[in-house]
Enzyme design. Structure first.
Site, PDB file in Angstrom:
ATOM      1  N   LYS A 139      61.394 -51.467 100.572  1.00  0.00           N
ATOM      2  CA  LYS A 139      60.163 -52.156  99.836  1.00  0.00           C
ATOM      3  C   LYS A 139      60.218 -53.520  99.610  1.00  0.00           C
ATOM      4  CE  LYS A 139      59.628 -50.979  95.340  1.00  0.00           C
ATOM      5  NZ  LYS A 139      59.627 -51.908  94.440  1.00  0.00           N
TER       6      LYS A 139
ATOM      7  N   SER B 260      68.402 -62.481  89.025  1.00  0.00           N
ATOM      8  CA  SER B 260      67.283 -61.832  89.303  1.00  0.00           C
ATOM      9  C   SER B 260      66.827 -62.431  90.854  1.00  0.00           C
ATOM     10  CB  SER B 260      65.962 -62.223  88.564  1.00  0.00           C
ATOM     11  OG  SER B 260      64.702 -61.999  89.178  1.00  0.00           O
TER      12      SER B 260
ATOM     13  N   ASP C 268      68.289 -51.311  91.115  1.00  0.00           N
ATOM     14  CA  ASP C 268      67.402 -50.174  91.097  1.00  0.00           C
ATOM     15  C   ASP C 268      67.819 -48.795  91.103  1.00  0.00           C
ATOM     16  OD1 ASP C 268      65.523 -52.421  90.884  1.00  0.00           O
ATOM     17  OD2 ASP C 268      65.076 -52.243  93.074  1.00  0.00           O
TER      18      ASP C 268
ATOM     19  N   ARG D 159      64.425 -48.583  81.447  1.00  0.00           N
ATOM     20  CA  ARG D 159      65.175 -47.424  82.387  1.00  0.00           C
ATOM     21  C   ARG D 159      66.458 -46.785  81.411  1.00  0.00           C
ATOM     22  NH1 ARG D 159      64.190 -49.540  88.518  1.00  0.00           N
ATOM     23  NH2 ARG D 159      62.061 -48.311  88.610  1.00  0.00           N
TER      24      ARG D 159
ATOM     25  N   ARG E 156      61.072 -44.425  89.928  1.00  0.00           N
ATOM     26  CA  ARG E 156      62.175 -43.961  89.979  1.00  0.00           C
ATOM     27  C   ARG E 156      63.055 -43.049  89.104  1.00  0.00           C
ATOM     28  NH1 ARG E 156      63.311 -47.231  94.455  1.00  0.00           N
ATOM     29  NH2 ARG E 156      62.688 -49.514  94.175  1.00  0.00           N
TER      30      ARG E 156
HETATM   31  C1  S3P Z   1      63.432 -57.196  94.021  1.00  0.00           C
HETATM   32  C2  S3P Z   1      64.235 -57.537  93.095  1.00  0.00           C
HETATM   33  C3  S3P Z   1      64.754 -56.829  91.933  1.00  0.00           C
HETATM   34  C4  S3P Z   1      64.567 -55.317  92.054  1.00  0.00           C
HETATM   35  C5  S3P Z   1      63.110 -54.986  92.541  1.00  0.00           C
HETATM   36  C6  S3P Z   1      62.903 -55.700  94.074  1.00  0.00           C
HETATM   37  C7  S3P Z   1      63.024 -57.913  95.091  1.00  0.00           C
HETATM   38  O1  S3P Z   1      64.369 -57.300  90.674  1.00  0.00           O
HETATM   39  O2  S3P Z   1      64.651 -54.637  91.020  1.00  0.00           O
HETATM   40  O3  S3P Z   1      63.064 -53.760  92.756  1.00  0.00           O
HETATM   41  O4  S3P Z   1      62.689 -57.298  96.194  1.00  0.00           O
HETATM   42  O5  S3P Z   1      63.292 -59.090  95.019  1.00  0.00           O
HETATM   43  P1  S3P Z   1      64.695 -58.458  89.886  1.00  0.00           P
HETATM   44  O6  S3P Z   1      64.565 -59.617  90.604  1.00  0.00           O
HETATM   45  O7  S3P Z   1      63.876 -58.343  88.591  1.00  0.00           O
HETATM   46  O8  S3P Z   1      66.242 -57.872  89.580  1.00  0.00           O
END
Ligand code: S3P
Length: 437
Positions: free
Chosen positions: A24, A171, A319, A350, A391
């Site tokens: 994704k 993040s 995740d 979650r 999820r």
């Molecule tokens: C993601 C970063 C993560 C993850 C999300 C996808 C990304 O989020 O949980 O499903 O593609 O950069 P956070 O940056 O909020 O941790």
């Protein structure tokens, strides 16, 4: 849309070799970067889930010609160049997708036009100040809804400046937002992260010929560059593979091989955690595909044991916690998760939703402010609610494999956001899950 509930019957065992859908995170980025590149980008293995399709539709709405995805996940993006996006008609609805809204807030921070980014009821509850604060420091004109939540209204025509930003939380979405805004900013933009997070933005920008420099936990980019189209092969999503890693570990006599899975070291926390719990996981045929490490992953049944999950692994498996909580429920002894407060602001809370569901099926699970304490033991049947979170729905599907009786999971529509044909693949692998009539 009518409500979709799953029913899982216990007793399955997993076998075979199969490939789960595309990553994704990489799928989103392939559309975003292909759209603003010079030239034509070809993508294979694109995730045809609602989240990445929402990103695709958003760029079409901004004048980018995109062909596909066809049945093989092939997408062709006719890039419009770094300044070629056009004003969309009306607001851009990004559905359930946090990655779309947070990355696009950076990418669209200094366009010539105004834009409004919105989403569904889950996305509309999620915190956006984490992106609007650094963007405001750069000089971006951005307004949020009440309490710093979507919709985001970004005013066009801003001249923005590079910043040196230290993120308050680990993040990848915030890091990516700031780096993408940095392409449009004067001078250099640097982001420092408190812990390692997924680095797909850095890898893919470099693949598109836009340099991002990484030094330990700091990433820097210069404004004013351009991207050159390239080909992207999207590997299978390790976050989707994770459900089957846990399923095959807990269901006796299981032996599966998951093909062509992305094993970028910023994503493999789930493998490390499961191995610490005693899982039998082997990486085969490791290779680099388009700048991303890929492997086939073989998983055989094993008796898992409870552990204290090392906090450094949390952002690398962020995740995967819904299904790791299920692994802990089937493990011998106690598992303690700490330092995972970010789980409270995902598609659902979650920590709470998983603790409620696990308790509903007889598991000794206690939510804490930043994680969970789970004592493994027998798992009963019963009814759980996914709270519209893909999820959570898939994690409880795996919980049903070895439960004492059926598990019904309510509200599973959103499985489609990240894992199209989840039930089909699960059935072929040997899991008895179906839509409750
Ligand atoms: C993601 C970063 C993560 C993850 C999300 C996808 C990304 O989020 O949980 O499903 O593609 O950069 P956070 O940056 O909020 O941790």
């Amino acid at each position: 849309m009518s409500q979709i509930d799953y029913i899982v019957k216990p007793g399955g065992q997993l076998s075979g070799e199969f490939r789960v859908p595309g990553d994704k995170s990489i799928s989103h980025r392939s559309i975003m970067f292909g759209a603003i590149a010079d030239g034509t980008t070809h993508v294979t293995g694109f995730l045809q889930g609602e989240d990445s399709l929402n990103t695709l539709r958003a760029f079409r709405a901004m004048g980018v010609k995109i062909e596909g995805p066809d049945d093989n996940g092939e997408v062709t993006i006719h890039g419009v160049g770094i300044d070629g996006l056009k004003e969309p008609e009306g607001e851009i609805d990004l559905g359930n997708s946090g990655t779309s809204i947070r990355l696009m807030s950076g990418l669209l921070s200094a366009q010539s036009f105004d834009v409004v980014l919105s989403g569904d009821s889950s996305l509309s509850r999620r915190p956006m100040k984490r992106v609007t604060e650094p963007l405001a420091l750069m000089g971006v004109q951005v307004d949020t809804g009440e309490g710093g939540r979507p919709p985001l209204k970004i005013s066009g025509g801003s001249v923005i400046n590079g910043i040196d930003y230290t993120m308050p939380m680990a993040s990848a979405q915030v890091k990516s937002c700031v780096l993408l805004a940095g392409m449009y900013a004067k001078g250099q933009t640097c982001v420092t992260e408190p812990a390692t997070t997924r680095d797909h933005t850095e890898r893919m920008l470099n693949a598109f010929g836009y340099a991002v420099e990484t030094n330990a936990n700091q990433m820097c980019i210069q404004g004013g560059g351009r991207l050159t189209a390239c080909d992207i092969d999207v590997p299978a999503d390790i976050s989707s593979a994770a459900f089957y890693m846990v399923g095959a570990s807990i269901a006796e006599n299981s032996d599966i091989t998951l093909q062509h899975v992305g094993v970028n070291p910023t994503r493999t926390g789930v493998i490390d955690i499961l191995k610490l719990m005693g899982a039998n996981i082997e990486l085969l045929n490791e290779r680099i595909v388009g700048g991303e490490p890929v492997a086939d992953i073989r998983i055989r049944s094993a008796q898992l044991k409870g552990i204290n999950v090392p906090e450094a692994l949390v952002p690398l498996a962020i995740d995967e916690f819904p299904v790791l909580f299920v692994a802990a429920a089937y493990a011998e002894g106690k598992t303690v998760i700490t330092g995972a407060e970010e789980l409270r602001v995902k598609e659902s809370d979650r920590i709470q939703v998983m603790a409620d569901g696990l308790q509903a099926i007889g598991v000794n699970a206690e939510a804490t402010s930043d994680g969970m304490i789970i004592n493994g033991g027998p798992v009963m049947g019963g009814k759980v609610h996914s709270r519209d979170d893909h999820r959570i729905a898939m994690a409880f599907t795996m919980a049903g494999l070895c439960a004492k009786s059926d598990i019904i999971i309510e509200d599973c529509e959103n499985v489609n956001t990240s894992f199209p044909d989840f039930i089909g693949i699960a059935n072929r692998a040997g899991i008895s899950v179906s839509i409750l009539k």
